[in-house]
Scaffold this active site. Structure first.
Site, PDB file in Angstrom:
ATOM      1  CB  SER A   1      41.344 -72.084  -4.481  1.00 33.41           C
ATOM      2  OG  SER A   1      42.305 -72.040  -5.495  1.00 33.41           O
TER       3      SER A   1
ATOM      4  CE1 TYR B   1      43.970 -72.347 -13.784  1.00 38.22           C
ATOM      5  CE2 TYR B   1      45.033 -70.311 -14.452  1.00 38.22           C
ATOM      6  CZ  TYR B   1      44.091 -70.977 -13.690  1.00 38.22           C
ATOM      7  OH  TYR B   1      43.296 -70.278 -12.836  1.00 38.22           O
TER       8      TYR B   1
ATOM      9  NE  ARG C   1      43.183 -70.058  -8.929  1.00 45.50           N
ATOM     10  CZ  ARG C   1      42.801 -71.253  -9.355  1.00 45.50           C
ATOM     11  NH1 ARG C   1      43.137 -71.673 -10.536  1.00 45.50           N
ATOM     12  NH2 ARG C   1      42.095 -72.052  -8.574  1.00 45.50           N
TER      13      ARG C   1
HETATM   14  P1  NAD Z   1      41.867 -76.572 -13.035  1.00 45.14           P
HETATM   15  O1  NAD Z   1      40.546 -76.655 -12.351  1.00 45.14           O
HETATM   16  O2  NAD Z   1      42.050 -75.566 -14.119  1.00 45.14           O
HETATM   17  O3  NAD Z   1      42.208 -78.013 -13.659  1.00 45.14           O
HETATM   18  C1  NAD Z   1      42.239 -79.168 -12.825  1.00 45.14           C
HETATM   19  C2  NAD Z   1      43.429 -80.010 -13.135  1.00 45.14           C
HETATM   20  O4  NAD Z   1      43.229 -80.703 -14.367  1.00 45.14           O
HETATM   21  C3  NAD Z   1      44.737 -79.250 -13.314  1.00 45.14           C
HETATM   22  O5  NAD Z   1      45.687 -79.709 -12.384  1.00 45.14           O
HETATM   23  C4  NAD Z   1      45.151 -79.547 -14.753  1.00 45.14           C
HETATM   24  O6  NAD Z   1      46.552 -79.626 -14.896  1.00 45.14           O
HETATM   25  C5  NAD Z   1      44.482 -80.893 -14.962  1.00 45.14           C
HETATM   26  N1  NAD Z   1      44.370 -81.325 -16.360  1.00 45.14           N
HETATM   27  C6  NAD Z   1      44.091 -80.595 -17.466  1.00 45.14           C
HETATM   28  N2  NAD Z   1      44.096 -81.376 -18.561  1.00 45.14           N
HETATM   29  C7  NAD Z   1      44.362 -82.639 -18.158  1.00 45.14           C
HETATM   30  C8  NAD Z   1      44.492 -83.899 -18.824  1.00 45.14           C
HETATM   31  N3  NAD Z   1      44.339 -83.996 -20.138  1.00 45.14           N
HETATM   32  N4  NAD Z   1      44.787 -84.985 -18.077  1.00 45.14           N
HETATM   33  C9  NAD Z   1      44.939 -84.886 -16.740  1.00 45.14           C
HETATM   34  N5  NAD Z   1      44.836 -83.735 -16.063  1.00 45.14           N
HETATM   35  C10 NAD Z   1      44.538 -82.616 -16.745  1.00 45.14           C
HETATM   36  O7  NAD Z   1      43.013 -76.429 -11.959  1.00 45.14           O
HETATM   37  P2  NAD Z   1      43.019 -75.589 -10.606  1.00 45.14           P
HETATM   38  O8  NAD Z   1      42.594 -76.427  -9.499  1.00 45.14           O
HETATM   39  O9  NAD Z   1      42.276 -74.322 -10.841  1.00 45.14           O
HETATM   40  O10 NAD Z   1      44.572 -75.310 -10.449  1.00 45.14           O
HETATM   41  C11 NAD Z   1      45.319 -74.791 -11.553  1.00 45.14           C
HETATM   42  C12 NAD Z   1      46.673 -74.302 -11.108  1.00 45.14           C
HETATM   43  O11 NAD Z   1      46.574 -73.132 -10.331  1.00 45.14           O
HETATM   44  C13 NAD Z   1      47.457 -75.285 -10.268  1.00 45.14           C
HETATM   45  O12 NAD Z   1      48.814 -75.162 -10.611  1.00 45.14           O
HETATM   46  C14 NAD Z   1      47.275 -74.790  -8.888  1.00 45.14           C
HETATM   47  O13 NAD Z   1      48.282 -75.230  -8.005  1.00 45.14           O
HETATM   48  C15 NAD Z   1      47.346 -73.327  -9.151  1.00 45.14           C
HETATM   49  N6  NAD Z   1      46.760 -72.533  -8.093  1.00 45.14           N
HETATM   50  C16 NAD Z   1      47.474 -71.469  -7.586  1.00 45.14           C
HETATM   51  C17 NAD Z   1      46.932 -70.695  -6.585  1.00 45.14           C
HETATM   52  C18 NAD Z   1      47.676 -69.525  -6.029  1.00 45.14           C
HETATM   53  O14 NAD Z   1      48.881 -69.461  -6.129  1.00 45.14           O
HETATM   54  N7  NAD Z   1      46.998 -68.562  -5.474  1.00 45.14           N
HETATM   55  C19 NAD Z   1      45.684 -70.977  -6.095  1.00 45.14           C
HETATM   56  C20 NAD Z   1      44.977 -72.069  -6.626  1.00 45.14           C
HETATM   57  C21 NAD Z   1      45.524 -72.827  -7.649  1.00 45.14           C
END
Ligand code: NAD
Length: 380
Positions: free
Chosen positions: A133, A230, A122
């Site tokens: 994403s 994460y 990421r």
């Molecule tokens: P994900 O699909 O892994 O999880 C979805 C969400 O569920 C997350 O926000 C996580 O914190 C939340 N979660 C987990 N346990 C939980 C609980 N018990 N109660 C409530 N919420 C809970 O997440 P994602 O969409 O893949 O994103 C993960 C991270 O990666 C984020 O910080 C996102 O901003 C980041 N990200 C970065 C980039 C980049 O820089 N290229 C791109 C995409 C995502």
């Protein structure tokens, strides 16, 4: 000259790994793109549209796979496809690296070079290749649209001479990529939106979209984010406090959309059957974590159930696939950006830098061996 093959996906996967737009890019980069006839139809990409951009349309996988240097897929190719590929050929797909381990081992044994797009780091440089994403964003949008159509009321408040229609109360659990898009979509439709996450960084994001943040904000919460961005597994004590807060909130909601995931682990259980029993008749839960075990105790993957108290629980298994045109277009672009790393700009041949962090981060098998640290450590 690099040959890229694209074959149809299984019947339950409407997406496809190339678009006419990415065929054009590959051809401009000096590649041959052999696509099995009909592979793009469920994403509204006709053979003619591919052909117009320079693709070669072939009648069966056997006409493409034995000569392909790279096979592009959405999901894991079938064992037959692997057996038809030439040894050492590259496979780029969402390979579900942590699911069905024995099958991954069998595929690795064919000596194909396997890249799992779900493992893309990421990082800023990898953003254009980030399939999680691109697909989660569409899933978050579609979850709200589906919830709106299943909910027996309207989402926006409407003031009419006959009376006022209240805005639907919508609660988004998990504010990653899917959750953020769900908040934005529900706001656009006029719902009153609240959201929760265990990562403190999400509070500001939720508020910036005009929604209210709901969470127990103690010391543990303030530390609850890994270096990779994460979610962390939370302590039992935190989970109990948060569950109580959520339980009281959920009772009042019309629509609940859950998206919470923790990488490499089953989805966290956030909604118990007792909470569902406390909800209003007609309320709708859409559980985007259905495929990974579900955030709601009662979710059945791939099914919609209605509880005795009239709550609908929907467990979609491929929401991005229900908007296949956009999903395929974005997925195809993710793949094209990744494959671009593998092709020499000078002589247009395959030239892979095995030390590149994006190559290393996604490579799961090569020369018959499973090589990704997250997979080799698990069996060690
Ligand atoms: P994900 O699909 O892994 O999880 C979805 C969400 O569920 C997350 O926000 C996580 O914190 C939340 N979660 C987990 N346990 C939980 C609980 N018990 N109660 C409530 N919420 C809970 O997440 P994602 O969409 O893949 O994103 C993960 C991270 O990666 C984020 O910080 C996102 O901003 C980041 N990200 C970065 C980039 C980049 O820089 N290229 C791109 C995409 C995502």
């Amino acid at each position: 000259m690099v040959t890229i093959a694209v074959t149809p996906e299984a019947s339950n996967e409407p997406r496809v790994a190339v678009s006419p737009d990415t065929v054009k890019k590959f051809v401009a980069a000096g590649c041959t793109v052999a696509i099995v006839s009909g592979a793009g139809l469920r994403s509204s990409f006709s053979d003619d549209a591919y052909k117009a951009q320079g693709a070669e349309i072939v009648s069966s996988p056997n006409d493409a796979l034995p000569r392909a240097d790279i096979l592009l897929k959405v999901r894991r190719p079938s064992p037959e496809e692997f057996n038809t590929l030439k040894p050492g050929a590259i496979v780029v797909a969402m390979l579900d690296p942590y699911g069905q381990r024995t099958e991954i081992e069998t595929l690795a044994a064919t000596k194909a070079t396997l890249f799992a797009m779900e493992l893309m780091p990421r990082t800023t440089r990898a953003q254009a290749m980030d399939v999680l994403s691109s697909q989660a964003n569409l899933a978050g949008y579609k979850a709200v649209v589906d919830a709106a159509s299943k909910f027996g009321g309207a989402l926006p408040m409407m003031m009419t001479p006959a009376g006022t229609v209240p805005a639907a109360k919508t609660f988004i659990m998990g504010v990653g990529v899917a959750g953020l898009q769900a908040i934005a979509t529900a706001r656009r439709l006029g719902a009153i939106v609240t959201a929760t996450d265990v990562r403190p960084a999400t509070k500001e994001q939720v508020q910036s979209l005009g929604a209210k943040f709901i969470a127990v904000e103690d010391e543990e919460f303030l530390q609850a984010q890994t270096a990779g961005g994460y979610a962390k597994q939370m302590s039992a004590a935190y989970q109990a406090k948060q569950a109580e807060l959520v339980a009281n909130h959920v009772k009042t909601q019309d629509i609940v959309i859950t998206t919470a995931l923790i990488p490499g682990r089953p989805a966290p259980r956030l909604i118990t059957s007792d909470m569902v029993a406390s909800m209003k008749p007609g309320a709708v839960i859409i559980d985007l974590a259905a495929e990974r075990g579900g955030n709601c105790e009662l979710t059945k993957p791939g099914e919609t159930i209605t509880t005795a108290n009239g709550v609908k629980i929907i467990g979609p298994i491929n929401l991005a696939g229900t908007v296949p045109v956009n999903a395929s277009n974005l997925y195809a672009r993710n793949l094209a950006a990744f494959v671009d790393l593998m092709i020499s700009k000078e002589d247009k041949s395959l030239a892979i830098d095995w030390d590149d962090e994006l190559i290393k981060g996604t490579l799961i098998a090569k020369d018959g061996e499973i090589v990704h640290p997250s997979l080799t450590e698990k069996t060690a």
